[in-house]
Design a protein around this motif. Sequence first.
Motif, short mmCIF file in Angstrom:
data_model
loop_
_atom_site.label_atom_id
_atom_site.label_comp_id
_atom_site.label_asym_id
_atom_site.label_seq_id
_atom_site.Cartn_x
_atom_site.Cartn_y
_atom_site.Cartn_z
N VAL A 73 0.61 -1.17 -0.05
CA VAL A 73 -0.07 -0.25 0.03
C VAL A 73 0.51 1.58 0.00
O VAL A 73 0.87 2.39 -0.82
CB VAL A 73 -0.42 0.11 1.34
CG1 VAL A 73 -1.77 1.14 1.15
CG2 VAL A 73 -1.96 -1.51 0.92
N ALA A 74 1.97 1.60 1.14
CA ALA A 74 2.67 2.50 0.90
C ALA A 74 3.61 2.45 -0.25
O ALA A 74 4.26 3.60 -0.78
CB ALA A 74 3.49 2.35 2.22
N ARG A 75 4.25 2.15 -0.83
CA ARG A 75 4.40 1.53 -2.75
C ARG A 75 3.77 2.44 -3.70
O ARG A 75 4.15 3.35 -3.80
CB ARG A 75 5.04 0.22 -2.82
CG ARG A 75 6.24 0.30 -2.17
CD ARG A 75 7.11 -1.81 -2.51
NE ARG A 75 7.43 -1.20 -3.82
CZ ARG A 75 7.30 -2.41 -5.11
NH1 ARG A 75 6.30 -2.64 -5.16
NH2 ARG A 75 7.08 -2.19 -5.59
N ILE A 76 2.55 1.60 -3.68
CA ILE A 76 1.06 2.57 -4.13
C ILE A 76 1.16 3.17 -4.30
O ILE A 76 0.57 4.30 -4.96
CB ILE A 76 0.32 1.81 -4.28
CG1 ILE A 76 0.51 -0.62 -5.20
CG2 ILE A 76 -0.92 2.26 -4.86
CD1 ILE A 76 -1.21 -1.05 -4.28
N VAL A 78 3.03 5.92 -2.57
CA VAL A 78 4.12 6.74 -2.67
C VAL A 78 4.68 7.40 -1.29
O VAL A 78 4.68 8.69 -1.45
CB VAL A 78 4.65 7.48 -4.12
CG1 VAL A 78 6.40 8.04 -3.81
CG2 VAL A 78 3.81 6.79 -5.33
N CYS A 79 4.46 6.70 0.06
CA CYS A 79 4.55 7.06 0.85
C CYS A 79 5.55 6.80 1.52
O CYS A 79 6.32 5.66 1.94
CB CYS A 79 3.61 6.71 2.45
SG CYS A 79 4.00 7.42 3.56
N VAL A 156 -5.05 -2.01 4.80
CA VAL A 156 -5.32 -1.42 4.47
C VAL A 156 -5.18 0.17 4.13
O VAL A 156 -4.60 1.04 4.33
CB VAL A 156 -6.09 -2.23 2.23
CG1 VAL A 156 -6.07 -1.00 1.86
CG2 VAL A 156 -5.93 -3.50 1.83
N ALA A 157 -7.12 0.08 5.00
CA ALA A 157 -7.75 1.48 4.90
C ALA A 157 -6.79 2.20 6.30
O ALA A 157 -6.63 3.10 6.16
CB ALA A 157 -9.16 1.15 5.79
N SER A 158 -6.17 1.07 7.45
CA SER A 158 -4.69 1.83 8.29
C SER A 158 -3.44 2.64 8.12
O SER A 158 -2.56 3.30 8.14
CB SER A 158 -4.66 0.78 9.62
OG SER A 158 -4.52 -0.15 9.41
N GLU A 159 -3.00 2.13 6.23
CA GLU A 159 -1.82 1.75 5.65
C GLU A 159 -2.04 3.59 4.90
O GLU A 159 -1.62 4.38 5.37
CB GLU A 159 -1.84 0.94 5.27
CG GLU A 159 -0.37 1.69 4.36
CD GLU A 159 1.05 1.65 5.78
OE1 GLU A 159 2.27 2.51 5.17
OE2 GLU A 159 1.40 1.03 6.49
N HIS A 160 -3.62 3.61 5.06
CA HIS A 160 -4.03 4.82 4.49
C HIS A 160 -4.00 6.10 5.02
O HIS A 160 -3.82 7.71 4.86
CB HIS A 160 -4.97 4.86 3.75
CG HIS A 160 -5.69 4.07 2.06
ND1 HIS A 160 -4.90 4.51 0.62
CD2 HIS A 160 -5.14 3.16 1.56
CE1 HIS A 160 -4.44 4.01 -0.18
NE2 HIS A 160 -5.10 3.19 0.64
N VAL A 161 -4.38 6.17 6.13
CA VAL A 161 -4.10 7.07 7.78
C VAL A 161 -2.76 7.22 7.58
O VAL A 161 -2.63 8.46 7.13
CB VAL A 161 -4.78 6.48 8.91
CG1 VAL A 161 -4.79 7.56 9.77
CG2 VAL A 161 -5.81 6.15 8.46
N TYR A 162 -2.14 7.00 7.79
CA TYR A 162 -0.77 6.79 7.39
C TYR A 162 0.70 7.57 6.93
O TYR A 162 1.10 8.52 6.50
CB TYR A 162 0.32 5.76 7.63
CG TYR A 162 0.10 5.05 9.43
CD1 TYR A 162 0.31 5.44 10.59
CD2 TYR A 162 0.37 3.53 9.36
CE1 TYR A 162 0.02 4.69 12.08
CE2 TYR A 162 -0.31 2.91 10.61
CZ TYR A 162 -0.23 4.09 11.66
OH TYR A 162 -0.25 2.81 13.11
#
Length: 189
Positions: A73-76, A78-79, A156-162
């Motif tokens: 998720v972070a790669r997609i 780009v965090c 997925v959802a919690s990674e989006h928050v970060y």
Amino acid sequence: METYLPPIERPRGLLMKLVYALTRKRFGTVLTPLKVHSARLPLAFGSWYGKISTLDHKVSLPADLAILIRHHVARINVCEFCIDIGRWFALQQSQAVAKLDALEEHDTSPLFSDGERAALDYVTRLTRDKRVTPQVFQRLAEHFTDREICEIVWLVASEHVYNISNIGLNIHSDGLCRVDGKKQEPAAA
């Protein structure tokens, strides 16, 4: 690259000073999201981030798969900070490092099981497209229980928050690990 808001190097409040000290002890530095984002908000926000971490420990998925999902998720998204710290955690806790390096080829790499491929395809579509076809969901359901599917969605959802918190404030890698796509090892202390 500078963050949009300047880092707060000397936090107010005893509890935040303690958080800075504990973070410095664990990572060798105070993490940029803490200095830029969390230091400006009431402690309840930081506590909420801590609850995400606590809830992650209740996930029944294999730890390596959870790390792969968050990293993907972070790669997609780009965090860079999340890619960096995700790699750091993988190096500390997991054998998934070779898989992190092969995520771009997860659909063809022999390192991944059919279940991992199904999960990563699902995660890709959910993250990138914000929707999932019935076929992609069915393939996921062939490998995972209802609870595990809900855990995948949670990750997925919690990674989006970060990711969105860091991207929105122009927070990049703290240099815990190299994030240039090459073989990555922990940065020298």
